[in-house]
Design a protein around this motif. Structure first.
Motif, short mmCIF file in Angstrom:
data_model
loop_
_atom_site.label_atom_id
_atom_site.label_comp_id
_atom_site.label_asym_id
_atom_site.label_seq_id
_atom_site.Cartn_x
_atom_site.Cartn_y
_atom_site.Cartn_z
N TYR A 198 34.89 -108.32 -38.06
CA TYR A 198 35.28 -107.66 -39.31
C TYR A 198 34.17 -106.70 -39.70
O TYR A 198 33.36 -107.00 -40.58
N THR A 200 31.66 -104.30 -41.30
CA THR A 200 31.43 -104.13 -42.73
C THR A 200 30.35 -103.08 -42.93
O THR A 200 29.29 -103.13 -42.32
N ASP A 204 28.53 -100.41 -48.55
CA ASP A 204 29.35 -101.30 -49.37
C ASP A 204 28.60 -102.59 -49.69
O ASP A 204 28.64 -103.09 -50.82
N TRP A 228 30.61 -111.79 -48.24
CA TRP A 228 31.29 -110.50 -48.35
C TRP A 228 31.64 -110.02 -46.95
O TRP A 228 30.83 -110.12 -46.02
N SER A 229 32.84 -109.46 -46.81
CA SER A 229 33.31 -109.03 -45.50
C SER A 229 34.28 -107.89 -45.62
O SER A 229 35.05 -107.81 -46.58
N GLY A 230 34.24 -107.01 -44.62
CA GLY A 230 35.33 -106.06 -44.44
C GLY A 230 36.62 -106.82 -44.18
O GLY A 230 36.59 -108.00 -43.82
N ASP A 231 37.75 -106.16 -44.36
CA ASP A 231 39.03 -106.85 -44.23
C ASP A 231 39.90 -106.32 -43.09
O ASP A 231 41.11 -106.58 -43.05
N SER A 273 35.97 -113.76 -49.02
CA SER A 273 35.14 -113.10 -50.03
C SER A 273 35.60 -113.40 -51.45
O SER A 273 35.19 -112.72 -52.40
N GLY A 282 32.61 -106.01 -55.57
CA GLY A 282 32.99 -105.66 -54.21
C GLY A 282 33.42 -104.21 -54.07
O GLY A 282 33.75 -103.54 -55.04
N ARG A 283 33.35 -103.76 -52.83
CA ARG A 283 33.84 -102.43 -52.46
C ARG A 283 34.02 -102.42 -50.95
O ARG A 283 33.19 -102.96 -50.23
N ARG A 284 35.11 -101.81 -50.47
CA ARG A 284 35.36 -101.74 -49.04
C ARG A 284 35.73 -100.31 -48.65
O ARG A 284 36.71 -99.76 -49.15
N THR A 285 34.97 -99.75 -47.75
CA THR A 285 35.27 -98.43 -47.19
C THR A 285 36.09 -98.62 -45.92
O THR A 285 35.70 -99.41 -45.05
#
Length: 305
Positions: A198, A200, A204, A228-231, A273, A282-285
Motif C-alpha cells: 500500500y 504511501t 501525506d 496510517w496507510s495509502g488505500d 487507519s 489524514g490525507r491521501r494523494t
C-alpha cells in the motif's frame, strides 16, 4: 514557542516532515542527522545514549519525532544486532530523555510487525513479525511505550516520496530496471506479483504527523499506537506498470507470482487507519499523481534513470 526535534531528518520521511513543518507552522524545528548532515542540521548519533541525553537537555524540545531507523529487511536479517541498536536501543534512549524533559515522542514503526495472513490489521491486532526487521521494530515499539506514557507509535507501510537517489524507496528503486527493460535488446524486468503493498506518499505522512503534533501542542495528545496507510493495493508488478506509464515508456515486465526473497516478507499487511480517520486526521494523494511528482522532480534536477 513550540519546539520540535526531528531525529533522522536527512532521510526520506524526515525531509518531508521538516518541509511540512517549515511550510505549515511557525514552530521552531531542530533537525538531526548522522550520515548526511546538511546545512542547519545538528549532528547526532541516536545510538549514543549520552549524546541523546545531552541533545535533549540542551535543546529542550516539546516534542520529538524519531524518523531514524534501519529499514532494510535484508540488512536487518544479516546484522540483527546493528538493527537492534538503531531500531530498539536508540528509541529507548530518546524516550527516556524525553520523559525527563516532559516531551511527547512519536516513533515511526512498520506494517512488518504483522505476518500478513489476516489483513486488515487494527492497531490492537496481535503482532507476529516474520523477519528480523519486523522483530526489531516491534521491540522498539515496546521499548518506547514501556519508557513513557507520553508517546505514540505510528505504523506505516511502504513509503515513497521526494528522493535524493533511486534507492531511497523500494518504489523508486524499481525505476532503473523498468527503464532498462524498455530497450529493444533488453531482457524483461521480473517484478514481484505475490505480495500486496500500500504505497504511501511521504508528504501525506508528514501532514498526518503535523496534525498529531498540533494536537499535542493544543493539549490533546494522541498516545499509544496509531496507523496510517495509502488505500491503493498494489504488487510491485502493479507499481512497475504504473511507473512505466508515468515515464511514458513501453517496459517489458514479467510477473513473479511466488515469493523469491531470501528474507521472508509478509503477503498483505494492510493497516487499518481508522483511529486517525475518526479524529479527522489524514490525507491521501493518489499514487499516479504522487509518483509522477516524484519522478518529474528528480529528473528535472538532473537525474537519469
Amino acid at each position: 514557542m513550540f519546539k520540535v526535534a526531528v531525529a533522522g531528518a536527512s532521510g526520506l520521511l524526515g525531509r518531508a516532515l521538516v518541509r511540512e513543518l517549515a511550510a505549515g507552522t511557525d514552530w521552531q524545528v531542530v533537525s538531526t542527522a548522522f550520515s548526511r548532515v546538511g546545512a542547519g542540521q545538528v549532528p547526532l548519533d541516536v545510538r549514543d545514549a549520552r549524546a541523546v541525553d545531552a541533545f535533549v537537555a540542551g535543546e529542550a524540545p516539546d516534542a520529538i519525532v524519531i524518523a531514524a531507523a534501519e529499514r532494510r529487511p535484508d540488512v536487518c536479517e544479516h546484522d540483527p544486532a546493528a538493527a537492534r541498536a538503531l531500531n530498539v536501543d536508540a528509541v529507548r534512549s530518546i524516550a527516556a530523555a524525553a520523559r525527563r524533559r516532559g516531551a511527547w515522542v512519536l516513533s515511526i514503526s512498520t506494517d512488518y510487525v504483522f505476518d500478513g495472513a489476516h489483513p486488515p490489521y487494527r492497531p490492537d491486532a496481535a503482532p507476529n513479525p516474520l523477519n528480523a526487521y519486523g522483530r526489531s521494530k516491534l521491540e522498539g515499539e515496546r521499548a518506547l511505550l514501556d519508557a513513557t506514557d507520553n508517546a505514540l507509535v505510528l505504523r506505516l507501510p511502504l513509503l515513497y516520496g521526494p528522493i535524493v537517489d533511486w534507492q531511497e524507496s523500494a518504489v523508486t528503486s524499481l525505476v532503473p530496471a523498468i527503464r532498462a527493460s524498455a530497450r529493444a535488446d533488453a531482457a524483461p524486468a521480473v517484478m514481484d506479483a505475490w505480495a500486496t503493498r500500500y504505497p504511501t506518499f511521504t508528504p501525506d505522512v508528514a501532514f498526518v504527523i503535523r496534525e498529531l503534533l498540533t494536537r499535542w501542542a493544543d493539549g490533546n495528545a494522541v498516545c499509544g499506537i496509531a496507523q496510517w496507510s495509502g488505500d491503493e493495493p498494489m504488487t510491485k508488478y502493479d507499481i512497475a506498470q504504473r511507473i512505466a506509464r508515468a515515464l511514458g515508456i513501453e517496459a517489458q515486465l514479467v510477473a513473479q507470482t511466488a515469493p523469491t526473497d531470501a528474507t521472508p516478507r509478509p503477503r498483505d499487511c494492510h493497516l487499518d487507519s481508522g483511529r486517525l480517520e475518526a479524529l479527522g486526521i489524514g490525507r491521501r494523494t493518489p499514487f499516479d499523481a504522487g509518483i509522477r511528482a516524484v519522478l518529474d522532480a528528480f529528473m528535472r534536477d538532473g537525474a537519469t534513470p
